[in-house]
Scaffold this active site. Structure first.
Site, PDB file in Angstrom:
ATOM      1  N   THR A  97       0.864  -1.181   0.000  1.00 37.16           N
ATOM      2  CA  THR A  97       0.000   0.000   0.000  1.00 37.16           C
ATOM      3  C   THR A  97       0.898   1.227   0.000  1.00 37.16           C
ATOM      4  O   THR A  97       1.613   1.464   0.981  1.00 37.16           O
ATOM      5  CB  THR A  97      -0.905   0.011   1.251  1.00 37.16           C
ATOM      6  OG1 THR A  97      -1.683  -1.180   1.250  1.00 37.16           O
ATOM      7  CG2 THR A  97      -1.827   1.222   1.229  1.00 37.16           C
ATOM      8  N   LYS A 172      -7.837   2.090  -3.412  1.00 40.24           N
ATOM      9  CA  LYS A 172      -7.602   1.697  -2.010  1.00 40.24           C
ATOM     10  C   LYS A 172      -7.637   2.921  -1.093  1.00 40.24           C
ATOM     11  O   LYS A 172      -8.220   2.899  -0.008  1.00 40.24           O
ATOM     12  CB  LYS A 172      -6.264   0.974  -1.897  1.00 40.24           C
ATOM     13  CG  LYS A 172      -5.819   0.821  -0.460  1.00 40.24           C
ATOM     14  CD  LYS A 172      -5.372  -0.544  -0.072  1.00 40.24           C
ATOM     15  CE  LYS A 172      -5.166  -0.577   1.434  1.00 40.24           C
ATOM     16  NZ  LYS A 172      -5.143  -1.828   2.038  1.00 40.24           N
ATOM     17  N   LYS A 247      -1.489   5.130   8.646  1.00 42.32           N
ATOM     18  CA  LYS A 247      -0.661   5.139   7.426  1.00 42.32           C
ATOM     19  C   LYS A 247      -1.534   5.384   6.189  1.00 42.32           C
ATOM     20  O   LYS A 247      -1.237   6.250   5.356  1.00 42.32           O
ATOM     21  CB  LYS A 247       0.069   3.793   7.276  1.00 42.32           C
ATOM     22  CG  LYS A 247       0.791   3.682   5.947  1.00 42.32           C
ATOM     23  CD  LYS A 247       1.251   2.276   5.605  1.00 42.32           C
ATOM     24  CE  LYS A 247       1.649   2.238   4.128  1.00 42.32           C
ATOM     25  NZ  LYS A 247       2.112   0.927   3.674  1.00 42.32           N
TER      26      LYS A 247
HETATM   27  P1  NAD Z   1       5.567  -6.060   7.263  1.00 39.73           P
HETATM   28  O1  NAD Z   1       6.382  -4.944   7.807  1.00 39.73           O
HETATM   29  O2  NAD Z   1       5.174  -7.183   8.164  1.00 39.73           O
HETATM   30  O3  NAD Z   1       6.297  -6.714   5.985  1.00 39.73           O
HETATM   31  C1  NAD Z   1       7.063  -5.988   5.059  1.00 39.73           C
HETATM   32  C2  NAD Z   1       8.319  -6.803   4.795  1.00 39.73           C
HETATM   33  O4  NAD Z   1       9.069  -6.178   3.758  1.00 39.73           O
HETATM   34  C3  NAD Z   1       9.232  -6.907   6.024  1.00 39.73           C
HETATM   35  O5  NAD Z   1       9.465  -8.272   6.334  1.00 39.73           O
HETATM   36  C4  NAD Z   1      10.519  -6.200   5.562  1.00 39.73           C
HETATM   37  O6  NAD Z   1      11.688  -6.754   6.119  1.00 39.73           O
HETATM   38  C5  NAD Z   1      10.436  -6.425   4.063  1.00 39.73           C
HETATM   39  N1  NAD Z   1      11.278  -5.536   3.251  1.00 39.73           N
HETATM   40  C6  NAD Z   1      11.427  -4.194   3.332  1.00 39.73           C
HETATM   41  N2  NAD Z   1      12.265  -3.751   2.382  1.00 39.73           N
HETATM   42  C7  NAD Z   1      12.652  -4.849   1.684  1.00 39.73           C
HETATM   43  C8  NAD Z   1      13.519  -5.052   0.562  1.00 39.73           C
HETATM   44  N3  NAD Z   1      14.134  -4.037  -0.043  1.00 39.73           N
HETATM   45  N4  NAD Z   1      13.681  -6.305   0.105  1.00 39.73           N
HETATM   46  C9  NAD Z   1      13.046  -7.348   0.696  1.00 39.73           C
HETATM   47  N5  NAD Z   1      12.232  -7.227   1.756  1.00 39.73           N
HETATM   48  C10 NAD Z   1      12.029  -5.989   2.240  1.00 39.73           C
HETATM   49  O7  NAD Z   1       4.275  -5.373   6.639  1.00 39.73           O
HETATM   50  P2  NAD Z   1       2.899  -6.099   6.248  1.00 39.73           P
HETATM   51  O8  NAD Z   1       1.924  -6.001   7.380  1.00 39.73           O
HETATM   52  O9  NAD Z   1       3.195  -7.417   5.634  1.00 39.73           O
HETATM   53  O10 NAD Z   1       2.369  -5.094   5.119  1.00 39.73           O
HETATM   54  C11 NAD Z   1       2.957  -5.051   3.823  1.00 39.73           C
HETATM   55  C12 NAD Z   1       2.194  -4.046   2.982  1.00 39.73           C
HETATM   56  O11 NAD Z   1       0.825  -4.440   2.906  1.00 39.73           O
HETATM   57  C13 NAD Z   1       2.208  -2.630   3.568  1.00 39.73           C
HETATM   58  O12 NAD Z   1       2.355  -1.720   2.519  1.00 39.73           O
HETATM   59  C14 NAD Z   1       0.857  -2.514   4.258  1.00 39.73           C
HETATM   60  O13 NAD Z   1       0.390  -1.182   4.315  1.00 39.73           O
HETATM   61  C15 NAD Z   1      -0.011  -3.389   3.354  1.00 39.73           C
HETATM   62  N6  NAD Z   1      -1.180  -3.982   4.014  1.00 39.73           N
HETATM   63  C16 NAD Z   1      -1.059  -4.536   5.234  1.00 39.73           C
HETATM   64  C17 NAD Z   1      -2.186  -5.094   5.835  1.00 39.73           C
HETATM   65  C18 NAD Z   1      -2.097  -5.749   7.185  1.00 39.73           C
HETATM   66  O14 NAD Z   1      -3.149  -6.036   7.777  1.00 39.73           O
HETATM   67  N7  NAD Z   1      -0.894  -6.019   7.706  1.00 39.73           N
HETATM   68  C19 NAD Z   1      -3.435  -5.083   5.175  1.00 39.73           C
HETATM   69  C20 NAD Z   1      -3.500  -4.518   3.885  1.00 39.73           C
HETATM   70  C21 NAD Z   1      -2.359  -3.972   3.304  1.00 39.73           C
END
Ligand code: NAD
Length: 298
Positions: A97, A172, A247
């Site tokens: 997102t 979104k 966010k």
């Molecule tokens: P998270 O922080 O758990 O996971 C993100 C991952 O990306 C982490 O493990 C981090 O180490 C990794 N990362 C960062 N930079 C990187 C790189 N250059 N190479 C490889 N890995 C890298 O976050 P999440 O909860 O999984 O959310 C991910 C996305 O989905 C976000 O943008 C969030 O807004 C969106 N989202 C989350 C939810 C939710 O409920 N958690 C729901 C809808 C959307």
């Protein structure tokens, strides 16, 4: 039958790992990578193939999926190694997102580098990611839909093609701005009802079948009782954490500014959720904002 595309999957956190697991179970070969070693280890334990660098994850694959915390993570990785490492015409499927303007910039960078691009942010949370029931909001070129749709169907139950580059993020951000506003409205209505002497159940019975009806009342009701599955019944454990709502509303505020849109409630909801999240409730379900409204601390 054509062989399944090989997937480079980067970002195996709360959302990315279960999404990758669903692709793995569906028989896709995955080159997974995360900058956090524990995340890579968890992927390996789930049977997913992993590689040592992000560049390796993009090299030689058909589709690169990114599931990162923010647009800066996406743009940095695209610029620094992902686009250069991929073979020509790779499809970059960006599922994080992020800001609409950053999504369009990422698409432009990918296309300029000789690749294809689509944005496919999700809703449905970790539960939806695990169950493979996410909703994908897709910003993609029509000619790529045949390749993208079957892949997303292994991770989600609903895929809405919203338009071209950035349209998924745009949809979104609009949806989540409305969700933030509607939750604050629902919370205010229940607090006012309490002070007017109404039982929660009585007010719920009216709103849920009258013109105030919305998801924030009927599914994620901010008071305990009327909707047994709502986070209010488990001390506001998320669910959808306030930090994520803050966010997403920040992204909405940015889109409002970019488009010179005067949306006072959206801007106010962004400020209220930012305060709620920053002042100790980042990990509380976003419906917990009712407690700050009730005690007047917002
Ligand atoms: P998270 O922080 O758990 O996971 C993100 C991952 O990306 C982490 O493990 C981090 O180490 C990794 N990362 C960062 N930079 C990187 C790189 N250059 N190479 C490889 N890995 C890298 O976050 P999440 O909860 O999984 O959310 C991910 C996305 O989905 C976000 O943008 C969030 O807004 C969106 N989202 C989350 C939810 C939710 O409920 N958690 C729901 C809808 C959307």
């Amino acid at each position: 039958m054509n062989a399944k595309p090989v997937i480079g999957f980067l970002g195996m956190g709360h959302m990315g790992l279960p999404m990758a697991i669903n692709l793995h179970k569906a028989g896709y070969r995955i080159k997974g990578f995360d900058v956090v070693p524990d995340a890579v280890q968890a992927a390996r334990e789930a049977g997913i193939g992993t590689v040592a660098t992000g560049a390796e994850a993009a090299a030689g694959v058909d589709i690169v999926i990114t599931m990162f915390p923010s647009g800066k993570h996406v743009l940095d990785a695209y610029r620094e190694y992902l686009l250069d490492s991929a073979k020509p015409n790779t499809l970059f499927l960006e599922c994080s997102t992020i800001d609409v303007a950053q999504a369009r910039e990422a698409a432009q960078l990918a296309v300029s580098a000789g690749h294809r691009s689509a944005d496919a942010p999700v809703s449905g949370g970790v539960v939806g990611a695990e169950a493979g029931t996410l909703t994908f909001m897709l910003g993609a070129q029509a000619e790529d839909l045949g390749e993208i749709t079957p892949l997303l169907e292994h991770m989600g139950k609903r895929i809405v093609h919203c338009g071209g580059y950035g349209a998924g993020q745009a949809a979104k951000v609009c949806n989540n701005m409305l969700l933030g506003i509607s939750m604050i409205g629902a919370a205010e209505a229940f607090v006012l009802g309490e002070r007017l002497g109404l039982e929660h159940q009585a007010l719920f019975d009216v709103i849920s079948s009258a013109s105030g009806q919305c998801w924030s009342v009927t599914t994620n009701c901010p008071v305990p009782g009327p909707v047994p599955a709502s986070p209010a019944n488990r001390d506001y454990q998320p669910g959808f954490a306030a930090a994520l709502m803050a966010k997403d509303l920040g992204l909405a505020a940015s889109a409002l500014e970019h488009t010179s849109t005067d949306a006072q409630l959206g801007s106010l909801a962004a400020a209220l959720y930012r305060k709620f999240s920053d002042e100790g409730d980042a990990g509380t379900d976003f419906s917990g904002i009712i407690n700050a409204i009730r005690d007047g601390s917002l």
